[in-house]
Design a protein around this motif. Structure first.
Motif, short mmCIF file in Angstrom:
data_model
loop_
_atom_site.label_atom_id
_atom_site.label_comp_id
_atom_site.label_asym_id
_atom_site.label_seq_id
_atom_site.Cartn_x
_atom_site.Cartn_y
_atom_site.Cartn_z
N MET A 1 0.76 -1.25 0.05
CA MET A 1 0.05 0.03 0.01
C MET A 1 0.88 1.22 0.03
SD MET A 1 -2.11 1.31 3.33
CE MET A 1 -2.02 3.29 3.65
N LEU A 2 0.52 2.35 -0.76
CA LEU A 2 1.13 3.45 -0.62
C LEU A 2 0.45 4.34 -0.10
CD1 LEU A 2 2.85 3.82 -4.30
CD2 LEU A 2 4.04 2.84 -2.02
N TYR A 3 0.78 5.49 0.46
CA TYR A 3 0.07 6.47 1.23
C TYR A 3 -0.11 7.70 0.39
CZ TYR A 3 0.50 4.74 5.87
OH TYR A 3 0.41 3.83 7.07
N SER A 4 -1.17 8.47 0.45
CA SER A 4 -1.18 9.56 -0.57
C SER A 4 -0.62 10.69 0.01
CB SER A 4 -2.69 10.15 -0.57
OG SER A 4 -3.11 10.51 0.64
N ASP A 5 -0.22 11.98 -0.69
CA ASP A 5 0.56 13.15 -0.29
C ASP A 5 -0.33 13.57 1.14
OD1 ASP A 5 2.27 12.88 -2.12
OD2 ASP A 5 1.41 14.68 -3.50
N ASP A 6 -1.51 13.47 1.00
CA ASP A 6 -2.35 13.99 2.15
C ASP A 6 -2.13 13.25 3.65
OD1 ASP A 6 -3.06 16.22 0.56
OD2 ASP A 6 -5.12 15.47 0.17
N ASP A 7 -1.77 12.02 3.42
CA ASP A 7 -1.66 11.02 4.50
C ASP A 7 -0.37 11.00 5.00
OD1 ASP A 7 -4.53 10.78 4.77
OD2 ASP A 7 -4.25 8.88 3.36
N CYS A 8 0.49 11.57 4.13
CA CYS A 8 2.05 11.49 4.99
C CYS A 8 2.05 12.35 6.00
CB CYS A 8 2.91 11.96 3.79
SG CYS A 8 3.07 10.81 2.54
N VAL A 68 12.01 15.40 1.13
CA VAL A 68 12.38 13.97 0.80
C VAL A 68 10.89 13.12 1.20
CG1 VAL A 68 14.49 13.62 0.83
CG2 VAL A 68 13.29 13.21 3.10
N ARG A 69 10.55 12.18 0.70
CA ARG A 69 9.44 11.32 1.34
C ARG A 69 9.51 9.82 0.87
NH1 ARG A 69 4.89 13.12 -3.44
NH2 ARG A 69 5.70 11.97 -4.91
N ASN A 70 8.62 9.32 1.92
CA ASN A 70 8.50 7.52 1.45
C ASN A 70 7.15 7.28 1.63
OD1 ASN A 70 8.33 4.85 2.42
ND2 ASN A 70 10.69 4.84 2.59
N MET A 71 6.83 7.10 0.29
CA MET A 71 5.12 6.76 0.17
C MET A 71 4.86 5.47 0.83
SD MET A 71 4.76 9.56 -0.82
CE MET A 71 2.98 9.79 -1.45
N LYS A 72 5.60 4.30 1.01
CA LYS A 72 5.31 3.40 1.73
C LYS A 72 5.08 3.47 3.13
CE LYS A 72 7.29 -0.36 -1.33
NZ LYS A 72 8.56 -0.65 -1.55
N LEU A 73 5.91 4.26 3.64
CA LEU A 73 5.92 4.38 5.07
C LEU A 73 4.89 5.76 5.55
CD1 LEU A 73 9.42 3.95 6.14
CD2 LEU A 73 7.52 2.30 6.35
N LEU A 130 15.65 6.27 4.81
CA LEU A 130 14.50 5.42 4.00
C LEU A 130 14.02 6.25 2.88
CD1 LEU A 130 13.11 3.62 7.36
CD2 LEU A 130 14.58 2.54 5.58
N CYS A 131 13.64 7.55 3.33
CA CYS A 131 13.08 8.17 2.11
C CYS A 131 13.96 8.30 0.92
CB CYS A 131 12.86 9.53 2.62
SG CYS A 131 11.41 9.91 3.82
N LEU A 132 15.40 8.60 1.13
CA LEU A 132 16.26 8.50 0.01
C LEU A 132 16.17 7.18 -0.81
CD1 LEU A 132 19.39 10.33 2.01
CD2 LEU A 132 17.77 11.17 0.04
N GLU A 133 16.34 6.19 0.09
CA GLU A 133 16.31 4.66 -0.63
C GLU A 133 15.09 4.62 -1.53
OE1 GLU A 133 16.73 1.76 2.46
OE2 GLU A 133 19.04 2.17 2.48
N LEU A 169 7.79 3.21 14.28
CA LEU A 169 7.42 4.22 14.83
C LEU A 169 6.47 4.94 13.90
CD1 LEU A 169 10.34 5.56 16.76
CD2 LEU A 169 8.12 5.24 17.69
N ALA A 170 6.86 4.81 12.54
CA ALA A 170 5.96 5.21 11.31
C ALA A 170 4.60 4.63 11.44
CB ALA A 170 6.75 5.34 10.09
#
Ligand code: SF4
Length: 219
Positions: A1-8, A68-73, A130-133, A169-170
């Motif tokens: 599952m990927l989060y949306s921008d609004d849910d990050c 940066v962002r990580n859409m999975k987390l 984790l975001c950079l990866e 924690l995420a």
């Protein structure tokens, strides 16, 4: 599952959650914030790294203030500095910062004070890794924190344990947001340096628990 921008959620929130669950709830659910001398010091120190400068010295490029962002987390944040160092490794393309070549990525954070007896700073740094990866597909195994009081960098490795704790924690932060409940205060050794002591009043919670206990005992 990927989060949306609004849910990050903000990476800085993981740092608060690692420091104290109630502090996280007060800031991110109740929108409480207070400056103490530590947070004010941190703000002044971040003025340069927030300016978005770029430097290239001795084979190392530095980019400040990158998002940066990580859409999975479901995480987003702004890094103090991304260091990109030339290596013998494989050729990669990183269009996001307009780089082609053989590069190793390293997040760098600036903190006032010195290393703490909790790992909240490292959690924040690992979340950036984790975001950079996810954004580049490259492994990010190391990062640095420059502690002003020490006047030097402390190097960290992102091992399995710190990665698992950061991911945990995420997930917990997303669950707490869904619950909408600010965790109860538990007096702990971080209270003495907590900027939210006045909002939190952790001892009042304890006194109430004591009163409830006496009430139950003696009616
Ligand atoms: S005063 Fe203590 S319990 Fe309250 S938010 Fe701060 S660290 Fe947490």
């Amino acid at each position: 599952m990927l989060y949306s921008d609004d849910d990050c959620i903000a990476i800085s929130g993981l740092q608060h959650l690692a420091f104290c669950k109630r502090q996280w709830g007060l800031i991110h659910l109740n929108q409480e914030w207070a400056e103490n001398y530590l947070t004010a010091q941190g703000k002044i120190m971040h003025e340069r790294v927030d300016s978005g400068y770029q430097e290239f010295r001795r084979g190392v490029k530095q980019f400040s203030g990158l998002h940066v962002r990580n859409m999975k987390l479901g995480l987003y944040g702004r890094m103090d500095v991304l260091e990109v160092e030339q290596t013998e490794g494989p050729y990669v393309e990183i269009p996001w910062i307009n780089l082609n070549g053989n590069w190793r990525l390293r997040p760098v954070e600036f903190k006032h004070g010195k290393p703490k007896d909790h790992n909240a700073d490292l959690i924040q740094l690992c979340a950036q890794a984790l975001c950079l990866e996810e954004m580049t597909g490259l492994p990010v195994n190391e990062g640095s924190i420059f502690y002003c009081e020490l006047r030097r960098r402390t190097e960290f490795e992102f091992d399995e344990d710190i990665r698992a704790e950061t991911i945990g924690l995420a997930k917990e932060a997303h669950q707490l947001i869904a619950s909408g409940k600010v965790p109860e205060a538990e007096v702990n050794h971080n209270c003495k340096s907590c900027s939210l002591m006045d909002f939190c009043q952790p001892n009042i919670g304890n006194q109430k628990k004591l009163m409830d206990y006496y009430q139950e005992l003696f009616g």
